[in-house]
Design an enzyme around this catalytic site. Structure first.
Site, PDB file in Angstrom:
ATOM      1  N   SER A   1       0.835  -1.217   0.000  1.00  0.00           N
ATOM      2  CA  SER A   1       0.000   0.000   0.000  1.00  0.00           C
ATOM      3  C   SER A   1       0.861   1.255   0.000  1.00  0.00           C
ATOM      4  O   SER A   1       0.569   2.227  -0.702  1.00  0.00           O
ATOM      5  CB  SER A   1      -0.894   0.019   1.242  1.00  0.00           C
ATOM      6  OG  SER A   1      -1.871  -0.971   1.144  1.00  0.00           O
TER       7      SER A   1
ATOM      8  N   ARG B   1     -13.154 -14.362  -1.064  1.00  0.00           N
ATOM      9  CA  ARG B   1     -12.307 -15.033  -0.064  1.00  0.00           C
ATOM     10  C   ARG B   1     -13.112 -15.831   0.945  1.00  0.00           C
ATOM     11  O   ARG B   1     -12.577 -16.775   1.544  1.00  0.00           O
ATOM     12  CB  ARG B   1     -11.392 -14.010   0.622  1.00  0.00           C
ATOM     13  CG  ARG B   1     -10.299 -13.528  -0.316  1.00  0.00           C
ATOM     14  CD  ARG B   1      -9.341 -12.551   0.303  1.00  0.00           C
ATOM     15  NE  ARG B   1      -8.246 -12.266  -0.632  1.00  0.00           N
ATOM     16  CZ  ARG B   1      -7.457 -11.207  -0.559  1.00  0.00           C
ATOM     17  NH1 ARG B   1      -7.620 -10.324   0.410  1.00  0.00           N
ATOM     18  NH2 ARG B   1      -6.491 -11.026  -1.443  1.00  0.00           N
TER      19      ARG B   1
ATOM     20  N   LYS C   1     -12.779  -9.145  -3.123  1.00  0.00           N
ATOM     21  CA  LYS C   1     -11.318  -8.966  -3.185  1.00  0.00           C
ATOM     22  C   LYS C   1     -10.802  -9.681  -4.450  1.00  0.00           C
ATOM     23  O   LYS C   1     -11.569  -9.937  -5.361  1.00  0.00           O
ATOM     24  CB  LYS C   1     -10.671  -9.516  -1.921  1.00  0.00           C
ATOM     25  CG  LYS C   1     -11.032  -8.697  -0.677  1.00  0.00           C
ATOM     26  CD  LYS C   1     -10.408  -7.324  -0.727  1.00  0.00           C
ATOM     27  CE  LYS C   1     -10.867  -6.440   0.403  1.00  0.00           C
ATOM     28  NZ  LYS C   1     -10.433  -5.048   0.214  1.00  0.00           N
TER      29      LYS C   1
ATOM     30  N   ARG D   1     -14.349  -6.623 -10.363  1.00  0.00           N
ATOM     31  CA  ARG D   1     -14.461  -5.922  -9.072  1.00  0.00           C
ATOM     32  C   ARG D   1     -15.222  -4.604  -9.212  1.00  0.00           C
ATOM     33  O   ARG D   1     -15.028  -3.883 -10.189  1.00  0.00           O
ATOM     34  CB  ARG D   1     -13.048  -5.714  -8.482  1.00  0.00           C
ATOM     35  CG  ARG D   1     -12.402  -7.075  -8.209  1.00  0.00           C
ATOM     36  CD  ARG D   1     -11.041  -6.947  -7.618  1.00  0.00           C
ATOM     37  NE  ARG D   1     -11.078  -6.387  -6.287  1.00  0.00           N
ATOM     38  CZ  ARG D   1      -9.995  -6.078  -5.582  1.00  0.00           C
ATOM     39  NH1 ARG D   1      -8.804  -6.294  -6.096  1.00  0.00           N
ATOM     40  NH2 ARG D   1     -10.111  -5.577  -4.380  1.00  0.00           N
TER      41      ARG D   1
ATOM     42  N   ASP E   1      -6.949  -7.693   4.767  1.00  0.00           N
ATOM     43  CA  ASP E   1      -6.168  -8.557   3.874  1.00  0.00           C
ATOM     44  C   ASP E   1      -5.662  -9.820   4.574  1.00  0.00           C
ATOM     45  O   ASP E   1      -5.116 -10.711   3.923  1.00  0.00           O
ATOM     46  CB  ASP E   1      -4.979  -7.777   3.295  1.00  0.00           C
ATOM     47  CG  ASP E   1      -5.453  -6.694   2.342  1.00  0.00           C
ATOM     48  OD1 ASP E   1      -6.580  -6.795   1.825  1.00  0.00           O
ATOM     49  OD2 ASP E   1      -4.699  -5.726   2.117  1.00  0.00           O
TER      50      ASP E   1
END
Ligand code: S3P
Length: 426
Positions: free
Chosen positions: A20, A344, A340, A119, A313
């Site tokens: 990030s 997930r 994501k 997404r 995450d």
């Protein structure tokens, strides 16, 4: 890739640079005036998507030593790209660019790989459109590709519908181009790297609880950035150390920004043996060494509400950890996990069930019953780096062989993962 059980896990490990922070360094250095150096940059596919995007936008970026030299051209120095910008697998590249390009008066088209094109982008497109940008995207403006014609922007007062650092950062970038002061309000704290880093480039950004204000029109000046180690990559080794018999590791120079340390909070709640030492600050980010030891007596936890953005995450590896803690771990309010790099919740339910864990998939989370002895089997990465790495750690404590169908996605965030893993496994 085949993984077998190991008998030891010990040593020192320095996590790869934070993904990030690496993305943000590329963005801010590119729109600042002058030459900046980014040290300890993450040379992995995702941040390289940001580098390549800014090269397409006319910024000269050199790879030198452990980092980058970026010759930024100021807020208004970007050029119309001659081609479609390919964001690869990187949601951060695409969402932050959507905000930034909303204020740049030319046409840009953003696309990505098959996972990124699934997404949702409307969360970013709608407020940028409201600020004055002209944006169109596939399937009623919901999915990539996205076409943007930047315009003069008006400031925005915006209550974010989800705690998303990508959305927040996109709007902060758009706000730099708006005439006047914008206000962005988060429903819960999400990672705050943008808020920490932008002021060092001269931007006028203020935080007041969940409200962020950004003044538009201020020119940014070059600044150097030193990227800390990525706690989201260290997370796989933290959990490995907690669940492998006799393990003990020291993780050096790891970012411990409180908006990223949800995993550490959960491990402490579960009774895991983790200590933080040598805390310091680099480039405005807290950094420390983390010591983790095998913890056979961990108990289940409830993970919900404001916990979720702080460990968003880390969910795949936390779900594996939960399978090794006594009792029922409940994960709730985590519907964001479905959008994501893979779904997930569904991916981890399938993989853990395959390894013999009693699990239940919920619409917004999961229930995981521990403690279970895992049995190696064929598992899938679902093209998702964090699922692939979680399955590799699962293989280290499973009987027989664990076979992961495809590990190529690991390159997006942690190209050296398997080498680092083998070193600690001796
Ligand atoms: C990121 C924010 C999070 C995270 C992603 C990186 C960022 O996404 O999952 O891996 O760098 O801002 P959301 O903003 O969608 O929660």
């Amino acid at each position: 890739m085949k993984i077998s059980r190991v008998n030891s896990f010990s040593g020192e490990f320095s996590p790869p640079p934070d993904k990030s922070v690496s993305h943000r360094a590329v963005f801010f250095c590119s729109i600042a005036q002058g030459k900046s150096r980014v040290s300890n940059f993450l040379f992995a596919e995702d941040p390289m998507s940001s580098v390549n995007a800014f090269r397409e936008l006319g910024i000269d970026i050199l790879e030198e030593g452990d980092g980058l030299i970026i010759n930024g051209k100021g807020l208004h120095g970007l050029k119309e790209p001659r081609n479609v910008i390919d964001c690869g697998n990187s949601g951060t590249t695409m969402r932050l660019l959507t905000g930034l390009l909303s204020g740049n008066p030319f046409l840009s088209v953003l696309t990505g790989d098959s996972s990124l094109r699934k997404r949702p982008m409307s969360r970013v497109i709608e407020p940028c459109y409201a600020m004055g940008a002209y944006i169109r995207a596939r399937d009623k403006d919901r999915y990539p590709p996205i076409a943007i014609i930047g315009k003069e922007l008006s400031p925005i007062k915006f209550k974010m519908p989800v705690a998303s650092a990508q959305l927040k950062s996109a709007l902060m970038l758009a706000s730099l181009y708006a005439k006047g002061r914008s206000e962005i309000i988060e429903p819960a704290p999400s990672r705050d790297h943008t808020e920490r880093m932008l002021p060092s480039f001269g931007a006028n950004v203020k935080m007041d609880g969940l409200k962020i204000t950004v003044d538009g029109g201020t020119d940014l000046r070059a600044a150097d950035v030193l990227v800390p180690g990525d706690i989201s990559s260290a997370a796989f080794f933290i959990v490995a150390a907690l669940i492998i018999k006799g393990a003990e590791i020291v993780i050096r120079d790891c970012g411990v920004n409180p908006s990223r340390t949800g995993l550490i909070n959960v491990v402490k709640r579960m009774g895991g043996n983790i200590t933080i030492e040598n805390e310091r600050t680099i480039s405005g980010e807290p950094v420390a060494d983390i010591i983790c030891k095998y913890s056979p007596d961990m108990t289940a936890a409830v993970i919900s509400g404001n916990d979720i953005p702080l460990l968003i995450d880390e969910f795949p590896i936390i779900s594996l950890l939960a399978s090794q803690a006594e009792g029922v771990t409940q994960i709730k309010n985590a519907e964001e996990l479905r959008i994501k790099e893979s779904d997930r919740l569904s991916a981890m339910t399938k993989n853990l069930a395959g390894l013999g864990v009693e699990v239940k998939e919920l619409t917004d989370g999961m229930e995981i019953i521990g403690k279970t002895d895992l049995k190696g089997t064929n598992v899938k990465s679902f093209g998702d780096h964090r699922i692939a790495m979680t399955m590799a750690i699962a293989g280290l404590i499973s009987s027989g062989e664990t076979v992961i169908d495809d590990i190529s996605s690991v390159r997006t965030s942690f190209p050296g993962f398997f080498d680092a893993l083998s070193k600690l496994c001796g």
